[in-house]
Design an enzyme around this catalytic site. Structure first.
Site, PDB file in Angstrom:
ATOM      1  N   LEU A  91       0.720  -1.105  -0.116  1.00  0.00           N
ATOM      2  CA  LEU A  91       0.093  -0.233  -0.040  1.00  0.00           C
ATOM      3  C   LEU A  91       1.157   1.718   0.103  1.00  0.00           C
ATOM      4  O   LEU A  91       2.225   1.351   0.983  1.00  0.00           O
ATOM      5  CB  LEU A  91      -0.826  -0.296   1.661  1.00  0.00           C
ATOM      6  CG  LEU A  91      -2.257  -0.946   1.378  1.00  0.00           C
ATOM      7  CD1 LEU A  91      -2.711  -0.865   2.987  1.00  0.00           C
ATOM      8  CD2 LEU A  91      -2.649  -0.749  -0.276  1.00  0.00           C
ATOM      9  N   ARG A 147       6.688  -8.229  -5.371  1.00  0.00           N
ATOM     10  CA  ARG A 147       6.344  -8.452  -6.638  1.00  0.00           C
ATOM     11  C   ARG A 147       7.085  -9.212  -7.754  1.00  0.00           C
ATOM     12  O   ARG A 147       6.923  -9.362  -8.685  1.00  0.00           O
ATOM     13  CB  ARG A 147       5.575  -7.104  -7.152  1.00  0.00           C
ATOM     14  CG  ARG A 147       4.337  -6.670  -6.212  1.00  0.00           C
ATOM     15  CD  ARG A 147       3.548  -5.843  -6.960  1.00  0.00           C
ATOM     16  NE  ARG A 147       2.880  -6.400  -7.637  1.00  0.00           N
ATOM     17  CZ  ARG A 147       1.859  -6.070  -8.381  1.00  0.00           C
ATOM     18  NH1 ARG A 147       1.338  -4.841  -8.055  1.00  0.00           N
ATOM     19  NH2 ARG A 147       1.269  -6.802  -9.456  1.00  0.00           N
ATOM     20  N   ARG A 184       7.182   3.447  -8.181  1.00  0.00           N
ATOM     21  CA  ARG A 184       7.675   2.336  -8.992  1.00  0.00           C
ATOM     22  C   ARG A 184       8.666   2.237 -10.063  1.00  0.00           C
ATOM     23  O   ARG A 184       9.124   1.220 -10.376  1.00  0.00           O
ATOM     24  CB  ARG A 184       5.912   1.087  -8.975  1.00  0.00           C
ATOM     25  CG  ARG A 184       4.974   1.272  -7.759  1.00  0.00           C
ATOM     26  CD  ARG A 184       6.017   0.261  -7.174  1.00  0.00           C
ATOM     27  NE  ARG A 184       4.792  -0.176  -5.992  1.00  0.00           N
ATOM     28  CZ  ARG A 184       3.938  -0.707  -5.196  1.00  0.00           C
ATOM     29  NH1 ARG A 184       3.732  -1.510  -7.195  1.00  0.00           N
ATOM     30  NH2 ARG A 184       3.327  -0.675  -4.513  1.00  0.00           N
ATOM     31  N   HIS A 220       0.076   4.741  -9.614  1.00  0.00           N
ATOM     32  CA  HIS A 220       0.524   4.635 -10.899  1.00  0.00           C
ATOM     33  C   HIS A 220       0.375   6.058 -11.765  1.00  0.00           C
ATOM     34  O   HIS A 220      -0.802   6.065 -11.420  1.00  0.00           O
ATOM     35  CB  HIS A 220       0.332   3.568 -11.599  1.00  0.00           C
ATOM     36  CG  HIS A 220       1.135   2.591 -11.263  1.00  0.00           C
ATOM     37  ND1 HIS A 220      -0.691   0.878  -9.904  1.00  0.00           N
ATOM     38  CD2 HIS A 220       2.376   1.864 -10.907  1.00  0.00           C
ATOM     39  CE1 HIS A 220       0.852  -0.317 -10.158  1.00  0.00           C
ATOM     40  NE2 HIS A 220       2.347   0.821 -10.635  1.00  0.00           N
ATOM     41  N   CYS A 268      -5.436  -2.176 -13.594  1.00  0.00           N
ATOM     42  CA  CYS A 268      -4.174  -3.610 -13.281  1.00  0.00           C
ATOM     43  C   CYS A 268      -4.646  -5.186 -12.797  1.00  0.00           C
ATOM     44  O   CYS A 268      -4.159  -5.821 -12.677  1.00  0.00           O
ATOM     45  CB  CYS A 268      -3.925  -3.029 -11.634  1.00  0.00           C
ATOM     46  SG  CYS A 268      -4.605  -2.326 -11.173  1.00  0.00           S
TER      47      CYS A 268
HETATM   48  N1  GLY Z   1      -1.666  -2.660  -3.998  1.00  0.00           N
HETATM   49  C1  GLY Z   1      -1.401  -2.478  -5.546  1.00  0.00           C
HETATM   50  C2  GLY Z   1       0.193  -2.600  -5.884  1.00  0.00           C
HETATM   51  O1  GLY Z   1       0.829  -1.602  -4.466  1.00  0.00           O
HETATM   52  O2  GLY Z   1       1.568  -3.039  -6.186  1.00  0.00           O
END
Ligand code: GLY
Length: 257
Positions: free
Chosen positions: A18, A85, A130, A160, A247
């Site tokens: 988050l 991720r 990101r 994003h 997404c």
């Molecule tokens: N919870 C979605 C992300 O941060 O990628």
């Protein structure tokens, strides 16, 4: 045929990353029903679903858009900006490899697919928490020879670029201009989200229809007033995990599927 790669909701969704949302309890059973309703909405719009199994080791894996992009010529497996991720890329590479030759981004690049807004052969890429400049440069290096232009857009206050703005079609960019420097996006009309709905800028265009979270009725009305058909889907539990309608899928044309 238009195809959407999706992935089942992880049991662990509530433990995901988050950035701009506060953590709130997530009802996983409801999240799964909402995800199924999202897939049903795509099917009703003529999209074929290629659903990958949930990956419980990766709480955010349902948000497949971030880990791969599929263009007409190639698929690109990204270098996700969140360390938690990065393991999602292995299975997504196999999945997109069924449809296209695959290229990979690699360190020091980071790039989430949620930062990429494509309008024709131009890809606007968010410089965000990101996605870094190296990610944008590597993407440009892969795509320039294929005739694409890759341009950076500053993102501030949103996870994003696609949290801040998405291309609705018909020359209209739906945007929260507070969160992204949309001045760089040329030849489009900026349609601002309703000021009471700062998160309302994310829509998934399928043909002439827009799949949108049901929680933005004012922005929906603005889109409908412009002639768009909006398909609202309740995504409350996935929104708590900082996800939205784009997404949850990777949509592309797969003529022989
Ligand atoms: N919870 C979605 C992300 O941060 O990628």
């Amino acid at each position: 045929m238009l195809t959407a790669i999706t992935r089942g909701v992880s049991e662990t969704l509530a433990h995901g990353e988050l950035t701009f949302r506060d953590r709130a309890p997530i009802d996983i059973a409801l999240a799964r029903r909402q995800h199924a309703a999202y897939e049903a909405a795509l099917i009703a719009l003529g999209v074929r679903i290629d659903q990958l199994p949930a990956e419980n080791a990766y709480p955010d894996a349902v948000f497949v858009e971030d880990v791969a992009m599929v263009l007409d010529e190639i698929a690109i497996v990204t270098a996700p900006g969140a360390a938690s991720r990065r393991g999602e890329t292995e299975s997504i590479a196999r999945a997109v490899g069924k449809y296209r030759p695959v290229q990979h981004l690699s360190p020091p690049a980071t790039l989430d697919g949620g930062d990429v807004v494509r309008i024709g052969k131009t890809l606007y890429v968010g410089l965000s928490s990101r996605t870094n400049q190296s990610g944008i440069d590597q993407l440009g290096g892969l795509l320039s020879p294929l005739g694409y232009m890759v341009l950076a857009v500053e993102v501030e206050g949103a996870l994003h670029l696609k949290t801040a703005c998405t291309y609705a079609g018909r020359g209209i960019l739906l945007a929260n201009p507070e969160w992204a420097d949309t001045n760089i996006v040329t030849d489009v009309e900026i349609l601002a989200v309703d000021e009471q709905e700062p998160w309302g800028g994310s829509v998934l265009a399928i043909g002439d229809s827009l799949v949108m979270a049901a929680s933005f009725p004012r922005t929906r009305a603005k889109l409908e007033a412009r002639g768009f058909t909006v398909v609202p889907v309740d995504l409350s539990e996935l929104q708590k995990a900082e996800g939205g309608p784009t997404c949850l899928s990777i949509v592309f044309d797969a003529p022989n599927a």
